[in-house]
Design an enzyme around this catalytic site. Structure first.
Site, PDB file in Angstrom:
ATOM      1  N   LYS A 116       0.829  -1.209   0.000  1.00  0.00           N
ATOM      2  CA  LYS A 116       0.000   0.000   0.000  1.00  0.00           C
ATOM      3  C   LYS A 116       0.860   1.255   0.000  1.00  0.00           C
ATOM      4  O   LYS A 116       0.572   2.224  -0.712  1.00  0.00           O
ATOM      5  CB  LYS A 116      -0.923   0.001   1.227  1.00  0.00           C
ATOM      6  CG  LYS A 116      -2.017  -1.057   1.187  1.00  0.00           C
ATOM      7  CD  LYS A 116      -2.863  -1.032   2.448  1.00  0.00           C
ATOM      8  CE  LYS A 116      -3.920  -2.126   2.441  1.00  0.00           C
ATOM      9  NZ  LYS A 116      -4.760  -2.104   3.663  1.00  0.00           N
ATOM     10  N   LYS A 141       2.495  -4.052  11.072  1.00  0.00           N
ATOM     11  CA  LYS A 141       1.159  -4.479  11.508  1.00  0.00           C
ATOM     12  C   LYS A 141       1.274  -5.089  12.892  1.00  0.00           C
ATOM     13  O   LYS A 141       2.285  -5.685  13.249  1.00  0.00           O
ATOM     14  CB  LYS A 141       0.586  -5.507  10.542  1.00  0.00           C
ATOM     15  CG  LYS A 141      -0.877  -5.870  10.801  1.00  0.00           C
ATOM     16  CD  LYS A 141      -1.818  -4.681  10.594  1.00  0.00           C
ATOM     17  CE  LYS A 141      -1.945  -4.298   9.144  1.00  0.00           C
ATOM     18  NZ  LYS A 141      -3.030  -3.311   8.917  1.00  0.00           N
ATOM     19  N   ASN A 195     -17.082   0.205  10.156  1.00  0.00           N
ATOM     20  CA  ASN A 195     -16.610   1.538   9.796  1.00  0.00           C
ATOM     21  C   ASN A 195     -16.480   1.700   8.285  1.00  0.00           C
ATOM     22  O   ASN A 195     -17.027   2.632   7.691  1.00  0.00           O
ATOM     23  CB  ASN A 195     -15.253   1.813  10.467  1.00  0.00           C
ATOM     24  CG  ASN A 195     -14.774   3.229  10.239  1.00  0.00           C
ATOM     25  OD1 ASN A 195     -15.420   4.190  10.623  1.00  0.00           O
ATOM     26  ND2 ASN A 195     -13.630   3.368   9.591  1.00  0.00           N
ATOM     27  N   SER A 236      -2.875   8.498   7.349  1.00  0.00           N
ATOM     28  CA  SER A 236      -1.936   8.317   8.458  1.00  0.00           C
ATOM     29  C   SER A 236      -0.627   9.034   8.163  1.00  0.00           C
ATOM     30  O   SER A 236      -0.021   9.662   9.037  1.00  0.00           O
ATOM     31  CB  SER A 236      -1.665   6.827   8.688  1.00  0.00           C
ATOM     32  OG  SER A 236      -2.730   6.213   9.380  1.00  0.00           O
TER      33      SER A 236
END
Length: 423
Positions: free
Chosen positions: A103, A115, A230, A357
């Site tokens: 990503k 992660k 979400n 982020s």
């Protein structure tokens, strides 16, 4: 052990880590890299397991197991979310850290993938127990994370409150305020405007771009969204606001379907904090039934391995956009491609959160904060550029979008590794 060569037999039963290795191997081979590069990138450079003792409300002490994986810091610090889930495994966390590397490469961000995860069931834990678990996890991994090492963020069943506890614990350990340590924070603690919607915004942008390629107007498009948490909730809301007709949604307990369209605002207003809504209705179908209903766009936004070799031939959508991690199995990807169903892979569709982020991290480092409109503009630019590169590559090389995405995503990491002399 799976051997990565042309005779590898691909099974629908492959775990996330093995299937991720195979796609990375294929991507590097297509790019012309030597096998040594694959050996460097086939697993995370660092992965730790921690045990976290937590005092429970009944006075007992329960020990939880947690993980943190850092795939590669060749490009820069690693970055990636933390999930709280009863079935998370170390191999899952490793694979997801590798996806985060993809990503970051896809969106040209200065990070490798990270992660984390804790084996727990947040649905059964009190507020106080979750706080003590969150703080304990930070204490356990504090030596390997930080704003220039590895930047965590929210993921499955974690939220801005959990992130705030983690930030506070890290700041206490370091004895100075360190907002750049973690992203997805509340605004008052240095968070970015619109962070909680960033993942869904990125997915929605990918849906819009995919619809353009297949000449499907968003106005009136029939959409099914599997998962109403979400991501699924916000995607449903954004698409309905754009004029699409949301004809099906689901949660862990079942699915709602109406060919004339569902009232998404009504459903969002009544779902619980875990995205559960179908328990309020009598007429409910299964998730499996919903996936094979006729629609223009299908958005699997729930859990992994939902579209498999068993049901891929029954998918009746023109476009499938992965809003969850790994919802389409390896073999199902090939089947959808053969059927000319445009599949937008999770490593592209799910890049919105890591992009915002990055923006939050930049804001924390420089002390300059943008409003939501500016952040969304920066997000859209990154996602559209990434989509264009991947789609053009898939068309020119006649490969599926997943392999094209991995080729774009791994290239920056491989180049940085070469320059550093690691291979």
């Amino acid at each position: 052990m799976v051997t990565m060569d042309e005779e590898t037999v691909v099974s629908d039963q492959l775990d996330l880590l093995t299937s991720t290795k195979i796609v990375i191997h294929d991507a590097l081979k297509k790019l012309g890299y030597h096998q040594d590069m694959f050996h460097l990138l086939e697993e995370p450079l660092k992965s730790i397991t921690v045990r976290i003792p937590v005092r429970m409300d009944d006075g007992s002490t329960k020990v939880f197991k947690g993980f943190r994986s850092q795939h590669s810091d060749a490009v820069g610090p690693t970055m990636g979310g933390i999930r709280f889930h009863p079935k998370v495994t170390e191999d899952d966390v490793k694979a997801l850290s590798m996806w985060m590397s993809m990503k970051c490469g896809i969106c040209d961000l200065p990070f490798g993938g990270g992660k984390g995860g804790i084996i727990c069931n947040p649905r059964t834990m009190s507020f106080g127990e979750l706080e003590r678990l969150s703080r304990g996890y930070v204490r356990a991994i504090s030596q390997v994370v930080g704003p220039t090492k590895d930047i965590p963020s929210p993921e499955l069943y974690t939220n801005s409150q959990i992130i705030a506890w983690m930030l506070d614990e890290y700041s206490r350990l370091r004895q100075y305020d360190s907002p750049g340590f973690i992203t997805g924070k509340p605004l008052v603690l240095g968070g970015a405007e619109g962070w909680e919607k960033a993942g869904a915004k990125g997915i929605t942008i990918c849906i819009e771009e995919a619809a353009k390629r297949r000449e499907i107007p968003i106005e009136g498009a029939r959409v099914i969204v599997q998962g109403f948490g979400n991501a699924g909730g916000y995607v449903s809301k954004f698409l309905q606001e754009a004029g699409a007709k949301i004809i099906g949604i689901s949660d862990v307990y079942g699915a709602l379907y109406n060919p004339d369209g569902l009232d998404i605002e009504y459903l969002l207003d009544r779902r619980d904090s875990f995205g559960t809504i179908t328990t309020l209705f009598d007429s409910v179908m299964t998730n499996e039934e919903l996936l094979t209903k006729d629609c223009d766009i299908l958005v699997p936004a729930a859990i992994a391995n939902q579209i498999t070799a068993e049901n891929a031939y029954n998918i009746r959508a023109k476009i499938v956009v992965e809003a969850a991690s790994g919802p389409t199995t390896f073999e199902a990807t090939s089947i959808l491609s053969e059927r000319d169903i445009l599949l937008i892979p999770d490593v592209l569709a799910g890049a919105g959160s890591v992009t915002v982020s990055y923006i939050e991290w930049v804001q924390n480092n420089q002390g300059l904060y943008w409003d939501e409109e500016e952040i969304e503009e920066k997000l859209r630019e990154k996602i559209v550029q990434a989509f264009d590169r991947i789609y053009e590559l898939s068309q020119s090389r006649r490969i599926d979008m997943r392999l094209a995405a991995y080729m774009v995503g791994v290239k920056k990491l491989a180049e940085a590794s070469l320059y550093r002399g690691w291979v």
